[in-house]
Design a protein around this motif. Structure first.
Motif, PDB file in Angstrom:
ATOM      1  N   CYS A  93     -12.828 -41.029   7.173  1.00 10.12           N
ATOM      2  CA  CYS A  93     -14.297 -40.643   7.752  1.00 10.12           C
ATOM      3  C   CYS A  93     -14.183 -39.282   8.031  1.00 10.12           C
ATOM      4  O   CYS A  93     -15.201 -38.544   7.561  1.00 10.12           O
ATOM      5  N   ALA A  99     -20.146 -38.393   9.019  1.00 12.51           N
ATOM      6  CA  ALA A  99     -20.752 -39.554   8.675  1.00 12.51           C
ATOM      7  C   ALA A  99     -20.601 -40.510   9.935  1.00 12.51           C
ATOM      8  O   ALA A  99     -19.886 -40.483  10.642  1.00 12.51           O
ATOM      9  N   CYS A 100     -21.721 -41.380   9.810  1.00 10.55           N
ATOM     10  CA  CYS A 100     -21.451 -42.508  10.833  1.00 10.55           C
ATOM     11  C   CYS A 100     -21.492 -43.788  10.201  1.00 10.55           C
ATOM     12  O   CYS A 100     -22.001 -44.059   8.981  1.00 10.55           O
ATOM     13  N   GLY A 101     -21.367 -44.694  10.971  1.00 17.00           N
ATOM     14  CA  GLY A 101     -21.507 -46.237  10.563  1.00 17.00           C
ATOM     15  C   GLY A 101     -20.487 -46.823   9.416  1.00 17.00           C
ATOM     16  O   GLY A 101     -19.487 -46.253   9.257  1.00 17.00           O
ATOM     17  N   CYS A 113     -16.968 -45.447  10.485  1.00  9.80           N
ATOM     18  CA  CYS A 113     -16.739 -44.266  10.929  1.00  9.80           C
ATOM     19  C   CYS A 113     -17.631 -43.859  12.219  1.00  9.80           C
ATOM     20  O   CYS A 113     -17.878 -42.842  12.664  1.00  9.80           O
ATOM     21  N   CYS A 116     -23.484 -44.387  15.169  1.00  6.58           N
ATOM     22  CA  CYS A 116     -24.584 -43.323  14.392  1.00  6.58           C
ATOM     23  C   CYS A 116     -25.252 -42.834  15.840  1.00  6.58           C
ATOM     24  O   CYS A 116     -25.761 -43.494  16.791  1.00  6.58           O
ATOM     25  N   ALA A 120     -29.038 -39.848  12.535  1.00  9.78           N
ATOM     26  CA  ALA A 120     -28.071 -39.899  11.496  1.00  9.78           C
ATOM     27  C   ALA A 120     -28.245 -41.120  10.703  1.00  9.78           C
ATOM     28  O   ALA A 120     -28.695 -42.105  11.058  1.00  9.78           O
ATOM     29  N   PRO A 122     -26.511 -44.165   8.608  1.00 11.67           N
ATOM     30  CA  PRO A 122     -25.303 -44.671   8.117  1.00 11.67           C
ATOM     31  C   PRO A 122     -24.769 -44.270   6.882  1.00 11.67           C
ATOM     32  O   PRO A 122     -25.270 -44.488   5.662  1.00 11.67           O
ATOM     33  N   GLN A 126     -24.147 -35.937   6.790  1.00  7.69           N
ATOM     34  CA  GLN A 126     -25.262 -35.189   7.407  1.00  7.69           C
ATOM     35  C   GLN A 126     -25.107 -33.717   7.174  1.00  7.69           C
ATOM     36  O   GLN A 126     -24.083 -33.345   6.976  1.00  7.69           O
TER      37      GLN A 126
END
Length: 128
Positions: A93, A99-101, A113, A116, A120, A122, A126
């Protein structure tokens, strides 16, 4: 992936490299995997250029593998290929940036990650 009629070699690190073969419903395979007996885990490896079952394989001095002959849906293969068995190193990650999700790890699995925040996307990096 379950397979039969594949080629298998032991690496210098003691892992087992499995290339090609046949699957009962998918037919002849070009996929490759590496088994780490110390961890008891399988990881994806780069695929062959051409699906091959019943092929022969041997290590070459430069650390590549010569995969020869075999069969596939087109018949008997009178060709060979030099296979480079680089192992897949999963992305983290942190390496993906903000990044997220759930996101792909680049080796066929997924990363989680974290949650969110508003706005943002997933699994998508970003901007700053």
């Amino acid at each position: 992936m379950p397979r039969e009629h594949h080629a298998a070699l032991v690496t210098g690190e003691g892992a087992v490299l499995v290339v090609g073969g046949e699957h009962s419903t998918r037919g002849t395979l070009a996929s490759a995997e590496q088994f780490d007996p110390a961890r008891g885990t399988w990881t994806q490896a780069p695929t062959l250029h051409e699906p091959r079952g019943e092929a022969g394989a041997l290590w070459l001095r430069q650390g590549t593998v010569l995969v020869v002959g075999g069969v596939n849906e087109l018949g008997t293969l009178a060709t060979s290929e030099e296979y480079v068995p680089a192992t897949c190193v999963p992305m983290t990650c942190e390496a993906r940036g903000p990044a997220c999700g759930v996101a792909p790890d680049g080796c066929g699995a997924t990363l989680d990650c974290g949650p969110c925040v508003a706005g943002a996307l997933p699994g998508v990096e970003q901007g700053p």
